[in-house]
Write an enzyme that holds these catalytic residues in place. Structure first.
Site, PDB file in Angstrom:
ATOM      1  N   HIS A  25       0.537  -1.303  -0.084  1.00  0.00           N
ATOM      2  CA  HIS A  25       0.020  -0.175   0.025  1.00  0.00           C
ATOM      3  C   HIS A  25       0.669   1.255  -0.252  1.00  0.00           C
ATOM      4  O   HIS A  25       0.826   2.088  -0.922  1.00  0.00           O
ATOM      5  CB  HIS A  25      -0.704  -0.055   1.322  1.00  0.00           C
ATOM      6  CG  HIS A  25      -1.681   1.144   2.177  1.00  0.00           C
ATOM      7  ND1 HIS A  25      -2.578   1.255   0.556  1.00  0.00           N
ATOM      8  CD2 HIS A  25      -1.246   2.150   2.097  1.00  0.00           C
ATOM      9  CE1 HIS A  25      -3.231   2.618   1.147  1.00  0.00           C
ATOM     10  NE2 HIS A  25      -2.451   3.415   1.713  1.00  0.00           N
ATOM     11  N   GLU A  26       2.215   1.478   0.507  1.00  0.00           N
ATOM     12  CA  GLU A  26       2.685   3.014   1.335  1.00  0.00           C
ATOM     13  C   GLU A  26       2.955   2.991  -0.703  1.00  0.00           C
ATOM     14  O   GLU A  26       3.778   4.265  -0.308  1.00  0.00           O
ATOM     15  CB  GLU A  26       3.689   2.804   2.006  1.00  0.00           C
ATOM     16  CG  GLU A  26       2.809   2.496   3.254  1.00  0.00           C
ATOM     17  CD  GLU A  26       1.828   3.136   3.535  1.00  0.00           C
ATOM     18  OE1 GLU A  26       2.106   3.915   3.440  1.00  0.00           O
ATOM     19  OE2 GLU A  26       1.096   3.025   4.352  1.00  0.00           O
ATOM     20  N   HIS A  45       1.785   4.419  -2.939  1.00  0.00           N
ATOM     21  CA  HIS A  45       1.516   6.360  -2.624  1.00  0.00           C
ATOM     22  C   HIS A  45       3.114   6.144  -3.947  1.00  0.00           C
ATOM     23  O   HIS A  45       2.176   7.429  -5.032  1.00  0.00           O
ATOM     24  CB  HIS A  45       1.346   6.162  -1.959  1.00  0.00           C
ATOM     25  CG  HIS A  45      -0.042   6.481  -1.441  1.00  0.00           C
ATOM     26  ND1 HIS A  45      -0.899   6.323  -0.914  1.00  0.00           N
ATOM     27  CD2 HIS A  45      -0.161   5.365  -0.158  1.00  0.00           C
ATOM     28  CE1 HIS A  45      -1.954   6.278  -0.306  1.00  0.00           C
ATOM     29  NE2 HIS A  45      -1.559   5.795   0.343  1.00  0.00           N
ATOM     30  N   GLU A  56      -5.897   6.924  -1.532  1.00  0.00           N
ATOM     31  CA  GLU A  56      -5.845   5.522  -0.331  1.00  0.00           C
ATOM     32  C   GLU A  56      -6.457   4.155  -1.446  1.00  0.00           C
ATOM     33  O   GLU A  56      -5.979   3.453  -1.244  1.00  0.00           O
ATOM     34  CB  GLU A  56      -6.939   5.864   0.893  1.00  0.00           C
ATOM     35  CG  GLU A  56      -6.012   7.180   1.610  1.00  0.00           C
ATOM     36  CD  GLU A  56      -4.545   6.824   1.745  1.00  0.00           C
ATOM     37  OE1 GLU A  56      -3.836   5.849   1.435  1.00  0.00           O
ATOM     38  OE2 GLU A  56      -4.274   7.837   2.483  1.00  0.00           O
TER      39      GLU A  56
HETATM   40 ZN   LIG Z   1      -2.073   5.003   2.624  1.00  0.00          ZN
END
Ligand SMILES: [Zn+2]
Length: 267
Positions: free
Chosen positions: A135-136, A139, A197
């Site tokens: 997830h990170e 980004h 997100e």
């Molecule tokens: Zn996030």
């Protein structure tokens, strides 16, 4: 009239200065380049490391580095196979575990990752770490900070690019950068939009699967994160993220595709 001209300029800028997010295919505003943003990001990451206790030689510290490298290789492999290697040009991947009770993790532009020890009990194991890592890292691959910075510059009338903005108003430009990477307020509080997100979840699920971590663990991880937040003080990680039901629904919608990548990983 003035407003119309601004709207026209912004529209023109958008048509002219646009990038496409891999996997999701979303078009995003991008008036600053990685060549401009990465040096700022690396300076800021260095500052954070200087002020933090880094756990390099602990089993957990090594675990975060190992999972991080595996996710990064998966990302590079995906980008190469899809002729998108330009996205990580100039990246200098780095993974550090910071001793802190905060339930948090982040990745700054250029692949600079920090995990806080406070999130590890919720991760539980390598696969849980891979959910957060995917997830990170997503980004950074989706250039969310750069997108936010571009939006911040346009909102403040700094339309001439980063060099010009630095010359015109250096302190405002620096503030916009810090806010874009989540250091505008409390350190490590990322303020991405809800759509960003959900997009990071979508990309992260695929990245963890390519790296050979079972993507079916992702919704289970977010259930655990959700349970954690029902305590008195919600973890920082959740306060800036979309509602758990929405994100779990989306992960399940994309599970079929993720499982194809997982099976192809041969792990
Ligand atoms: Zn996030």
């Amino acid at each position: 009239m003035y407003k119309k001209i601004i709207a026209f300029l912004v529209f023109g800028l958008f048509a002219y200065s646009c990038a496409t997010v891999p996997l999701s295919g979303r078009r995003q505003l991008s008036i600053v380049s990685n060549a401009e943003v990465l040096p700022l990001s690396y300076d800021q990451y260095g500052e954070v490391l200087k002020e933090s206790k880094i756990l390099t030689d602990t089993p957990e510290g090594r675990q975060v580095v190992t999972v991080g490298r595996r996710i990064a290789s998966a990302v590079e492999k995906y980008l190469e196979e899809n002729d998108l290697s330009d996205i990580t040009k100039g990246f200098a991947w780095e993974f550090n575990l910071i001793e802190s009770e905060q339930v948090n993790a982040w990745c700054m532009p250029g692949g600079k990752v920090a995990f806080y020890t406070g999130i590890l009990p919720i991760c539980q194991d390598d696969t849980g770490i891979a959910v957060v890592m995917g997830h990170e890292v997503a980004h950074a691959i989706a250039n969310h900070a750069r997108e936010r910075m571009s939006q911040g510059m346009v909102a403040n009338g700094l339309l001439g690019g980063l060099q010009a903005a630095m010359g015109e108003n250096p302190s405002l430009t620096q503030t916009i950068f810090l806010q874009a990477v989540g250091f505008g307020g409390q350190v490590g509080m990322l303020k991405f939009s809800r759509d960003q997100e959900l997009e990071a979840d979508q990309l992260g699920l695929i990245f963890m699967a390519i790296a050979g971590y079972d993507p079916r663990e992702a919704p289970i991880f977010w259930e655990r994160m959700n349970a954690q937040s029902s305590g008195q003080r919600p973890p920082e990680f959740l306060s800036t993220h979309p509602g758990p039901e929405r994100r779990i629904d989306q992960l399940n919608e994309q599970m079929g595709k993720a499982l194809e990548y997982y099976e192809a990983s041969g792990r």
